[in-house]
Scaffold this active site. Structure first.
Site: not given
Length: 396
Positions: A7, A92, A180, A240, A383
């Site tokens: 990842n 990922r 996500h 962000r 994940e």
């Protein structure tokens, strides 16, 4: 069978080694590499429950990726005899666009498609590609598989994923994709497993880390989500903006004569919690400063909570009610105050938090009051495990 998962992000690398045995996946090794400050990175590796952490001086994340992976067979306590033992490597990838809709064996054509999406996921797809290139050199005989964050949201309906601009945008691939998704898929399954005695038809999952998003999940499928064409839309995040009036961008470009590149940097790296506080996008720092009386940290925190509650309310309306509210990822799992303040005033949705359980929470846990109609879960998202599962079912 050994499966390695990578990842690779813009500010950190996570890796994990899994072994299939007795019909299940066992985690043998986890590693992270993250920037602490300029040219100083922290490397952490966990094996057999024992963690080792050290600071290393390197020029970039990618300089540290190769030795991190080589430690699996060249380190002081090697797990493998050679890299050829790794059968599959899962990667990922954040943005799969309209063509890459499910876990896919990586070919040159697939890499070119991922590359074509770099302009709309500039913080995520380029690092993912670099991770693929490095891993393919280290593991040339392994099957390399891309698993996409956008895949989970393919169930959104056309009226949800289409933006209200000219229809030509749809023909150009400008639409809501959502992100996500790997985390949402894992958390959805985990919630159903945890709440077998409660309704789980209508869920809202809040993935709150440096990047933040929420998703409305109906009968295990994505109904809508806060991120859109890019991972910039939606909730206020670490650095962000989340959603803002698009005319602000036109104003800055026209009247302030801001360049496209500087505006892109501002939206992605100089906004959100960091932009409002003026110093940091780290939620732990924001809370500490707020409690010390820093007014800008207080404003940043209150804005974060407002935007999160806004989306929870909107998504509950889209679902027609709510059975489960999930908090996950770094902030969601660790910031009890964020969960507490978010749940305040949401009793009309059946949300009643158990304050003691919330403050003493260890994921995976239900922190709702015993009589709360809506269950409140704190789930440790995995994940890498979800990616390994996806790799396991791929056909050779």
């Amino acid at each position: 069978m050994y499966i390695l998962v990578l990842n690779v992000g813009s500010s950190s690398i996570k890796a994990a080694l899994f072994k299939k045995g007795d019909g299940r996946l066992d985690t043998l090794w986890n590693a992270t590499l993250a920037r602490r400050k300029e040219n100083i990175f922290v490397r952490k590796m966990t094996q057999k429950g024992i963690s080792h952490e050290e600071l290393i001086e390197i020029s970039s994340l990618y300089e540290g990726l190769k030795p991190l992976l080589e430690s699996l067979w060249l380190g002081e306590t090697p797990l493998l005899h050679s890299p050829t033992e790794i059968a599959r490597v899962g990667h990922r990838i954040v943005h799969g666009g309209e063509k890459l809709l499910k876990p896919t064996v990586i070919t040159e054509e697939v890499k070119n498609e991922i590359k074509s999406l770099c302009s709309i996921a500039p913080l995520h797809n380029p690092p993912g590609l670099q991770g693929i290139e490095t891993a393919q050199k280290l593991f040339p005989d392994s099957m390399h598989i891309a698993v996409f964050d956008t895949s989970f949201h393919q169930t959104m309906s056309e009226e949800v994923y289409t933006y209200p601009g000219p229809y030509e945008w749809r023909e150009q691939g400008i639409r809501r994709y959502g992100f996500h998704g790997i985390s949402y898929e894992y958390c959805t399954a985990k919630a159903i497993e945890m709440l077998h005695q409660y309704p789980t038809e209508k869920m809202i999952c809040c993935h709150l880390g440096n990047g933040c998003s929420a998703a409305a999940i109906y009968q295990g499928r994505s109904l809508t989500t806060s991120m859109g064409f890019t991972p910039l839309e939606g909730l206020m995040m670490g650095s962000r903006t989340g959603s803002i009036d698009p005319a602000i961008l036109l104003y800055l470009l026209r009247d302030n004569k801001t360049s496209v590149d500087s505006l892109n940097h501002l939206l992605n790296y100089g906004s959100g919690l960091k932009g409002i506080s003026g110093e940091s996008g780290d939620m732990q720092w924001i809370i500490q400063q707020m409690e010390a009386g820093n007014p800008r940290a207080k404003l940043a925190f209150e804005m974060f909570i407002y935007h999160l509650k806004f989306y929870i309310g909107a998504f509950a309306a889209a679902l027609g009610g709510l059975d489960v509210l999930i908090f996950t990822a770094g902030i969601g799992e660790n910031a009890a105050l964020v969960r507490e303040e978010t749940c305040k005033g949401l009793s009309f949705l059946g949300i009643h938090l158990d304050q003691h359980a919330n403050r003493n929470c260890i994921p995976n846990q239900d922190v709702a009051d015993a009589h709360s109609p809506t269950r409140i879960l704190v789930i440790h998202t995995q994940e890498e495990f979800a990616i390994a599962q996806a790799c396991l079912v791929m056909q050779s």
